[in-house]
Design a protein around this motif. Structure first.
Motif, PDB file in Angstrom:
ATOM      1  N   TRP A 532       0.822  -0.955   0.153  1.00  0.00           N
ATOM      2  CA  TRP A 532      -0.023   0.099  -0.047  1.00  0.00           C
ATOM      3  C   TRP A 532       0.769   1.233  -0.023  1.00  0.00           C
ATOM      4  CZ3 TRP A 532      -0.071   3.446   4.205  1.00  0.00           C
ATOM      5  CH2 TRP A 532       0.716   2.938   5.374  1.00  0.00           C
ATOM      6  N   ILE A 533       0.298   2.336  -0.448  1.00  0.00           N
ATOM      7  CA  ILE A 533       1.212   3.542  -0.621  1.00  0.00           C
ATOM      8  C   ILE A 533       0.243   4.712  -0.538  1.00  0.00           C
ATOM      9  CG2 ILE A 533       0.874   3.630  -3.139  1.00  0.00           C
ATOM     10  CD1 ILE A 533       3.787   4.834  -3.250  1.00  0.00           C
ATOM     11  N   VAL A 534       0.779   5.867   0.295  1.00  0.00           N
ATOM     12  CA  VAL A 534       0.195   7.006   0.286  1.00  0.00           C
ATOM     13  C   VAL A 534       0.370   7.830  -0.977  1.00  0.00           C
ATOM     14  CG1 VAL A 534      -0.448   9.104   1.604  1.00  0.00           C
ATOM     15  CG2 VAL A 534      -0.055   7.110   2.995  1.00  0.00           C
ATOM     16  N   GLU A 535      -0.618   8.210  -1.736  1.00  0.00           N
ATOM     17  CA  GLU A 535      -0.257   9.126  -3.120  1.00  0.00           C
ATOM     18  C   GLU A 535      -0.076  10.481  -2.678  1.00  0.00           C
ATOM     19  OE1 GLU A 535       0.049   7.776  -5.756  1.00  0.00           O
ATOM     20  OE2 GLU A 535      -0.596   5.739  -5.677  1.00  0.00           O
ATOM     21  N   TYR A 536      -0.984  11.052  -1.563  1.00  0.00           N
ATOM     22  CA  TYR A 536      -0.843  12.454  -1.517  1.00  0.00           C
ATOM     23  C   TYR A 536      -1.447  12.879  -0.026  1.00  0.00           C
ATOM     24  CZ  TYR A 536      -5.455  13.384  -3.132  1.00  0.00           C
ATOM     25  OH  TYR A 536      -6.615  13.483  -3.120  1.00  0.00           O
ATOM     26  N   SER A 557      -4.920  10.471  -0.568  1.00  0.00           N
ATOM     27  CA  SER A 557      -5.164   9.235  -1.312  1.00  0.00           C
ATOM     28  C   SER A 557      -4.299   7.904  -0.864  1.00  0.00           C
ATOM     29  CB  SER A 557      -5.049   9.797  -2.740  1.00  0.00           C
ATOM     30  OG  SER A 557      -5.153   8.605  -3.560  1.00  0.00           O
ATOM     31  N   LEU A 558      -5.138   6.863  -0.845  1.00  0.00           N
ATOM     32  CA  LEU A 558      -4.311   5.536  -0.735  1.00  0.00           C
ATOM     33  C   LEU A 558      -4.448   4.689  -2.108  1.00  0.00           C
ATOM     34  CD1 LEU A 558      -5.260   4.626   2.875  1.00  0.00           C
ATOM     35  CD2 LEU A 558      -2.996   5.471   2.250  1.00  0.00           C
ATOM     36  N   THR A 559      -3.125   3.909  -2.256  1.00  0.00           N
ATOM     37  CA  THR A 559      -3.127   2.886  -3.262  1.00  0.00           C
ATOM     38  C   THR A 559      -2.973   1.708  -2.640  1.00  0.00           C
ATOM     39  OG1 THR A 559      -2.642   4.461  -4.945  1.00  0.00           O
ATOM     40  CG2 THR A 559      -2.285   2.270  -5.611  1.00  0.00           C
ATOM     41  N   ALA A 595      -6.702   2.000 -10.118  1.00  0.00           N
ATOM     42  CA  ALA A 595      -5.324   2.534  -9.960  1.00  0.00           C
ATOM     43  C   ALA A 595      -4.783   2.353 -11.335  1.00  0.00           C
ATOM     44  CB  ALA A 595      -4.207   2.053  -8.895  1.00  0.00           C
ATOM     45  N   ASP A 596      -4.017   3.264 -11.643  1.00  0.00           N
ATOM     46  CA  ASP A 596      -3.078   3.225 -12.899  1.00  0.00           C
ATOM     47  C   ASP A 596      -2.196   2.161 -13.030  1.00  0.00           C
ATOM     48  OD1 ASP A 596      -4.378   5.817 -13.296  1.00  0.00           O
ATOM     49  OD2 ASP A 596      -2.560   6.994 -12.837  1.00  0.00           O
ATOM     50  N   ASN A 602      -7.270   2.586  -5.982  1.00  0.00           N
ATOM     51  CA  ASN A 602      -7.069   3.860  -5.476  1.00  0.00           C
ATOM     52  C   ASN A 602      -8.320   4.409  -4.686  1.00  0.00           C
ATOM     53  OD1 ASN A 602      -7.157   6.991  -5.848  1.00  0.00           O
ATOM     54  ND2 ASN A 602      -5.028   6.269  -5.368  1.00  0.00           N
ATOM     55  N   GLU A 604      -9.927   7.773  -2.056  1.00  0.00           N
ATOM     56  CA  GLU A 604      -9.464   8.996  -1.347  1.00  0.00           C
ATOM     57  C   GLU A 604     -10.332   9.310  -0.355  1.00  0.00           C
ATOM     58  OE1 GLU A 604     -10.433  11.993  -4.183  1.00  0.00           O
ATOM     59  OE2 GLU A 604      -8.836  11.736  -5.522  1.00  0.00           O
TER      60      GLU A 604
END
Length: 619
Positions: A532-536, A557-559, A595-596, A602, A604
């Motif tokens: 998992w990753i925090v986009e912003y 935003s989390l992916t 997600a891309d 993804n 929010e």
């Protein structure tokens, strides 16, 4: 003209007389008498003192109209003692100072503290001053004042029947040249009698006869004679115990509380504990004498033998009293008081002197048919200043005072005590002020030193903004500490405003909000099985509005990699945990999309955070 009311108390009743005038001219305006009612004589419920007082109030209210200026009470000499005393001086104030000490040895059978003594000066041929001292039991004076209180009076003077009779005789007797002999006056009372021997210039001798006309009723009950009892000879009085001589001098009168007559006629509460002897006969009278019978009833119930016995006893007492006056020859014996049948003839026959009744007429005697009582008249004469007997037994603890004089002594002691207390307090306050001044100087010095240390710790740039003034020498010492406190508080307020501790609500901290969200993500997402990753992150401080408290609006935003179910469950659990925090107003997932990157979703999230609330709960 002054109006004086004289009230002669007796164990079985009373007599009153109203005298109007002054010391030179006076007149008996009205007179009356009364006795105890049957309710007062009740051995269980009766109260003789209260009954007599109320009877006086009713009788005077009915017989005396208007206000009286003086009220003088005369008490009977039932248990009084007369003694002759010689002193080298006759000044009344000086005699009063030593009277009890001088006469104490003559009253060996009495406790001197239980009697009140007063005197008149004898008028005889002795070189030294001869005094007639009368010792009256304090209990009788107290009883008299209690009866007066029941009647509604506060008498200035409490006279004895002896002194009052001296006043009446001196004022009304016919002038008799001294060389023609002396005149004697016998007042016959119900329980006791008084014998006076008078010269043209004053009293020559006096004797108290503890014998009255009620002696005829001894043994009678409810008006019926007891066949086993009757008048008896009884023990004769000791010749040296009841004999004394006295000379009259100018009276000492004082203003006394008068008032509208009959003002004590209303009923009042009786303190049963204080009136312990309310059922006992008044003034120490023998309980064997029935007090409810009149003279006429007693004479009618007694037989001739009993009456003859009483007359012989009375004549013998008078003879012994006259014999005690050395070198005196009585030419006439005047009878006053009760008209005892046969007494006049018995005295004239046995003593060989002219015996005749003497009456004092009141102005209204023709209307009322009541002659004035000599003792009551004598008491009233003292009230208008016409009495020659200065005796007043309202002394010591019974002393009469009125107005400020009543509390003059206590007030003086109280004021002296207050002045002394104030002086002591002044000394204490001066010492305290010195100590407080010294302590204040130390406090100012220590406080100024600490503030100076703070000023010295500041840099040159900081001194321009944060330097605190410490020089207050132009201000008084008590105000220096206050001035320093005001200056220090001013700088403290400025510092509080700068760091947000001044009670002013600050803008919510976005950094604190990021830390709170980051801690939740670390705790909840650490168990996520995939990547998992925090986009912003986007944080915006929101001021307080009408509908919302001040807070931070956080958007991030989390992916998350994984299948749809796995990602959905992780996002729901994260939203649920955030909404359960005290410092979160609301948390929601705005959108969840692909997600891309293949195999990832993804999402929010929008969270409203209150950093101040987190601080309150200790985070």
């Amino acid at each position: 003209m002054a109006r004086s009311l004289g009230i002669h108390l007796q164990a079985d009743g009373f007599a009153y007389a109203l005298v109007e005038g002054n010391a030179k001219r006076f007149q008996i305006k009205t007179a009356g008498s009364g006795g105890l009612d049957q309710a007062s004589l009740d051995p269980v419920k009766g109260n003789m003192g209260r009954g007599l007082g109320k009877a006086i109030a009713r009788a005077v209210k009915a017989g005396v109209k208007g206000k009286v200026d003086q009220v003088v009470f005369s008490l009977p000499s039932n248990q009084s003692v007369l003694r002759e005393l010689s002193l080298p001086f006759s000044d009344r104030d000086k005699v009063q100072q030593v009277l009890k000490f001088e006469v104490e040895s003559e009253l060996y059978h009495l406790d001197i503290d239980d009697v009140i003594c007063d005197f008149v000066e004898l008028h005889d041929d002795r070189a030294t001053s001869s005094l007639l001292v009368s010792a009256v039991p304090k209990s009788h004076v107290e009883e008299t004042l209690r009866i007066a209180d029941y009647a509604g009076y506060e008498p200035h003077t409490v006279e004895s029947d002896l002194g009052a009779l001296v006043n009446a005789v001196q004022a009304f007797r016919s002038e008799q040249p001294e060389e023609e002999g002396l005149q004697a006056y016998l007042y016959v009372g119900s329980v006791n009698s008084v014998l006076l021997v008078m010269a043209a210039d004053g009293v020559r001798a006096a004797r108290l006869l503890h014998l009255g006309w009620r002696e005829l009723a001894r043994g009678m009950k409810n008006g019926t004679a007891d066949p086993e009892a009757g008048a008896s000879e009884g023990p004769s009085q000791e010749e040296d115990g009841d004999r004394a001589l006295m000379l009259a001098e100018d009276p000492e009168t004082g203003e006394q509380a008068g008032g509208e007559v009959g003002e004590g006629d209303e009923d009042e509460e009786v303190d049963e504990e204080e009136d312990l002897h309310r059922h006992d006969p008044l003034f120490g009278t023998s309980p064997e004498l029935p007090l409810g019978m009149t003279l006429e009833a007693v004479v009618e119930a007694a037989d001739s033998a009993e009456l003859g016995t009483l007359l012989r006893r009375m004549v013998n007492e008078v003879r012994r009293g006259l014999a005690a006056v050395a070198g005196a020859q009585v030419v006439k014996l005047n009878l006053m008081g009760a008209a005892l049948p046969g007494l006049e003839e018995a005295l004239a026959t046995r003593l060989g002197v002219v015996a005749a009744p003497m009456s004092l007429s009141a102005e209204d005697e023709q209307e009322t048919g009541v002659p004035a009582d000599a003792v009551a008249v004598g008491a009233a004469l003292q009230g208008v200043g016409a009495g020659i007997s200065p005796m007043n037994f309202r002394q010591e603890e019974f002393r009469f005072t009125r107005g400020l004089e009543r509390v003059e002594g206590p007030l003086t002691f109280m004021l002296l005590g207050v002045i002394g207390l104030l002086l002591i307090q002044a000394v204490i306050l001066v010492q305290k002020s010195r100590v407080l001044k010294r302590d204040l100087e130390i406090m100012v010095q220590d406080t100024t030193g600490k503030v100076s240390q703070f000023n010295e710790s500041l840099s040159e740039d900081e001194k321009q903004e944060w330097h605190i003034r410490t020089d207050w020498s132009q201000v008084d010492l008590p105000m220096r500490l206050n001035s320093l406190r005001i200056a220090t508080n001013k700088k403290k307020t400025e510092l509080d405003k700068l760091v947000g501790e001044a009670g002013v609500e600050m803008i919510p901290s976005c950094l604190r909000a990021w830390k709170l969200v980051h801690e939740v993500l670390q705790a909840e997402m650490s168990s996520y099985p995939d990547r998992w990753i925090v986009e912003y992150f986007d944080f915006m401080a929101m001021d307080k509005s009408r509908n919302e408290e001040a807070h931070v609006l956080s958007k991030f935003s989390l992916t998350l990699f994984g299948d749809d179910l796995q990602v959905g469950n992780a996002m729901d659990r994260l939203i649920q945990v955030l909404n359960g925090k005290e410092w979160v107003i609301s948390a929601e997932n705005r959108v969840l999309r692909d997600a891309d990157v293949a195999g990832a979703k993804n999402g929010e999230l929008e969270v409203r955070i209150m950093p101040a609330k987190a601080k309150e709960v200790g985070l």
